[in-house]
Write a protein that holds these residues in place. Structure first.
Motif, short mmCIF file in Angstrom:
data_model
loop_
_atom_site.label_atom_id
_atom_site.label_comp_id
_atom_site.label_asym_id
_atom_site.label_seq_id
_atom_site.Cartn_x
_atom_site.Cartn_y
_atom_site.Cartn_z
N LEU A 254 -10.66 -37.64 -22.32
CA LEU A 254 -9.85 -36.99 -22.87
C LEU A 254 -8.98 -36.25 -21.67
O LEU A 254 -9.52 -35.45 -20.89
CB LEU A 254 -10.43 -36.00 -23.67
N PRO A 255 -7.55 -36.08 -22.06
CA PRO A 255 -6.74 -35.29 -21.23
C PRO A 255 -6.91 -33.78 -21.35
O PRO A 255 -7.30 -33.61 -22.69
CB PRO A 255 -5.15 -35.64 -21.43
N PRO A 256 -6.76 -32.84 -20.71
CA PRO A 256 -6.31 -33.13 -19.14
C PRO A 256 -7.42 -33.07 -18.26
O PRO A 256 -7.48 -32.60 -16.81
CB PRO A 256 -5.39 -31.63 -18.83
N LEU A 257 -8.60 -33.62 -18.45
CA LEU A 257 -9.88 -33.55 -17.63
C LEU A 257 -9.93 -34.73 -16.78
O LEU A 257 -8.89 -35.75 -16.92
CB LEU A 257 -10.96 -33.70 -18.71
N SER A 258 -10.61 -34.56 -15.84
CA SER A 258 -10.54 -35.78 -14.66
C SER A 258 -10.66 -37.29 -15.25
O SER A 258 -9.89 -37.93 -14.49
CB SER A 258 -11.63 -35.44 -13.60
N GLY A 259 -11.47 -37.25 -16.14
CA GLY A 259 -11.70 -38.60 -16.69
C GLY A 259 -10.60 -39.36 -17.25
O GLY A 259 -10.42 -40.64 -17.49
N PHE A 260 -9.44 -38.59 -17.52
CA PHE A 260 -8.36 -39.10 -18.05
C PHE A 260 -7.41 -39.94 -17.03
O PHE A 260 -6.75 -41.02 -17.36
CB PHE A 260 -7.65 -38.25 -18.76
N LEU A 261 -7.65 -39.44 -15.71
CA LEU A 261 -6.73 -40.14 -14.79
C LEU A 261 -6.95 -41.30 -14.49
O LEU A 261 -5.84 -42.03 -14.50
CB LEU A 261 -7.05 -39.33 -13.18
N PRO A 262 -8.07 -42.24 -14.24
CA PRO A 262 -8.17 -43.40 -13.99
C PRO A 262 -7.66 -44.23 -15.29
O PRO A 262 -6.97 -45.25 -15.23
CB PRO A 262 -9.64 -43.87 -13.62
N LYS A 263 -8.15 -43.75 -16.51
CA LYS A 263 -7.75 -44.85 -17.70
C LYS A 263 -6.06 -44.63 -17.76
O LYS A 263 -5.66 -45.53 -17.91
CB LYS A 263 -8.34 -43.93 -19.00
N TRP A 264 -5.36 -43.45 -17.43
CA TRP A 264 -4.15 -43.32 -17.62
C TRP A 264 -3.30 -44.14 -16.64
O TRP A 264 -2.50 -45.19 -16.82
CB TRP A 264 -3.79 -41.68 -17.35
N LEU A 265 -4.00 -44.47 -15.22
CA LEU A 265 -3.22 -45.10 -14.26
C LEU A 265 -3.57 -46.78 -14.67
O LEU A 265 -2.88 -47.49 -14.21
CB LEU A 265 -3.87 -44.70 -13.01
N ILE A 266 -4.59 -47.00 -15.20
CA ILE A 266 -5.26 -48.33 -15.44
C ILE A 266 -4.25 -48.88 -16.58
O ILE A 266 -3.47 -49.99 -16.64
CB ILE A 266 -6.58 -48.65 -15.91
N ILE A 267 -4.01 -48.19 -17.64
CA ILE A 267 -3.02 -48.63 -18.84
C ILE A 267 -1.55 -48.50 -18.44
O ILE A 267 -0.91 -49.76 -18.44
CB ILE A 267 -3.19 -47.28 -19.95
N GLN A 268 -1.25 -47.71 -17.08
CA GLN A 268 0.05 -47.90 -16.51
C GLN A 268 0.17 -49.28 -15.78
O GLN A 268 1.23 -49.90 -15.94
CB GLN A 268 0.31 -46.68 -15.64
N GLU A 269 -0.70 -49.50 -15.03
CA GLU A 269 -0.80 -50.86 -14.07
C GLU A 269 -0.71 -52.03 -15.00
O GLU A 269 -0.27 -52.82 -14.77
CB GLU A 269 -2.00 -50.45 -13.14
N LEU A 270 -1.66 -51.92 -16.07
CA LEU A 270 -1.57 -53.09 -16.76
C LEU A 270 -0.35 -53.47 -17.68
O LEU A 270 0.20 -54.78 -17.73
CB LEU A 270 -2.88 -52.96 -17.96
N THR A 271 0.29 -52.45 -18.06
CA THR A 271 1.54 -52.49 -18.48
C THR A 271 2.64 -53.08 -17.77
O THR A 271 3.37 -53.99 -17.85
CB THR A 271 2.18 -51.20 -19.01
N LYS A 272 2.35 -52.39 -16.41
CA LYS A 272 3.22 -53.37 -15.15
C LYS A 272 3.21 -54.59 -14.91
O LYS A 272 4.22 -55.34 -14.57
CB LYS A 272 3.16 -52.40 -13.78
#
Length: 338
Positions: A254-272
């Motif tokens: 859940l944002p804005p906690l640390s565990g949100f960081l990798p999930k956010w970046l992974i979704i961004q990278e998969l979309t790219k």
């Protein structure tokens, strides 16, 4: 367990992990994995309980099978190319076999069945080692061979792991089994991205290790092994339980906690990478995991247990909240905001 046995097992664990991570030849990597497997077995079975013995036998059989497949795939590759170098894995059959073997080592779906059972039969600290330290060598091999792995197979296993990790954790009442299914789901996230961005996969793995270590150490402090004992643990250490709630929500992503960081970046990278469908599927499937994390946080902090409890109330030793747990908790919830 005698101090000597404990010392030998611990040193062998570090030796096996270091050997696999630093090797570039298949035989030395395989030796490191074998040393690791043999070193953790006394730690799993040290309570001499039938469940612990069963867990150690299951662990030994699955790890031995996976190691055999790794050796077989590297032999096939060496036979066809003359290369024993880990990074020179080019034979298609060898690549598929290796992907399956590492998935078996890590406990990715559909080779996940041993993991929750082994974790449930182990003491909490051994379960922590199985969820974190024992994952290092297979992940290192995954990273070294990431350019030659089968993308379709990996994506399929990633989606299956996130789905099964969330789905099978829903009706669990044992904390170790919940954390085992959480581990399967997180490794699914990591596997989905490992071909496209190995560094991001490594970041995901590190964040997962940080948060899982924090949760295991907190649960070990209050000695909470099931949801019913989690319910009564807040009376002993209210600050620890309040911080545990934040850490669990961080593990849920859940944002804005640390565990949100990798999930956010992974979704961004998969979309790219034009894999928006995969990103959408794993994001939706992670809602299943969110449900049981929320249930765990609800039990640990919000629920007042009824006065007539239908189980024996545990006598809890008043272990102090150590500085290590405090530091880990701070990092696992505030790393992203910082």
């Amino acid at each position: 367990m005698s101090p000597h046995t404990s010392l030998i097992s611990t040193l062998s664990l570090f030796l096996g992990t270091a050997l696999t991570i630093s090797s570039n030849h298949w035989i030395t990597a395989w030796m490191g994995l074998e040393i690791n497997t043999l070193a953790i077995i006394p730690l799993i079975s040290k309570s001499h309980h039938p469940r612990a013995i069963e867990a150690s036998i299951k662990y030994f059989l699955t790890q031995a099978a996976a190691s055999t497949i790794i050796l077989f795939s590297s032999t096939i590759n060496a036979w066809s190319t003359g290369q024993w170098d880990i990074t020179q894995l080019t034979h298609p059959t060898a690549c598929s076999l290796l992907t399956s073997a590492i998935a078996m080592k890590l406990g990715l779906a559909p080779f996940h069945f041993w993991f929750p059972e082994v974790l449930q039969g182990s003491p909490l600290i051994t379960a922590l080692l199985l969820s974190t330290v024992m994952k290092f060598p297979p992940v290192a091999i995954f990273l070294l061979t990431s350019n030659s792995l089968n993308p379709t197979l990996l994506t399929t296993m990633a989606i299956m792991s996130v789905a099964l990790g969330g789905w099978m954790g829903l009706n669990q009442t044992q904390v170790r089994k919940i954390l085992a299914f959480s581990s399967i789901a997180h490794l699914g996230w990591m596997t989905s991205i490992i071909i496209f961005n190995p560094k991001l996969a490594l970041l995901t793995f590190y964040v997962y290790i940080l948060i899982t270590t924090t949760i295991f150490l907190s649960v070990n402090t209050t000695n909470s092994l099931s949801l019913s004992t989690v319910m009564t643990s807040w009376t002993k250490t209210p600050p620890l339980n309040a911080a545990l709630m934040l850490t669990l929500l961080s593990l849920a992503g859940l944002p804005p906690l640390s565990g949100f960081l990798p999930k956010w970046l992974i979704i961004q990278e998969l979309t790219k990478q034009e894999m928006a469908a995969t990103a959408t599927i794993i994001a939706l499937l992670s809602l299943l995991s969110l449900f049981f994390y929320l249930r765990l946080t609800y039990y640990s902090t919000i629920t007042m247990p009824p006065n007539a409890i239908n189980h024996m109330k545990l006598w809890r030793p008043s272990k102090p909240m150590t500085p290590a747990i405090a530091i880990l908790m701070t990092l696992s919830s505030t790393l992203l905001p910082l």
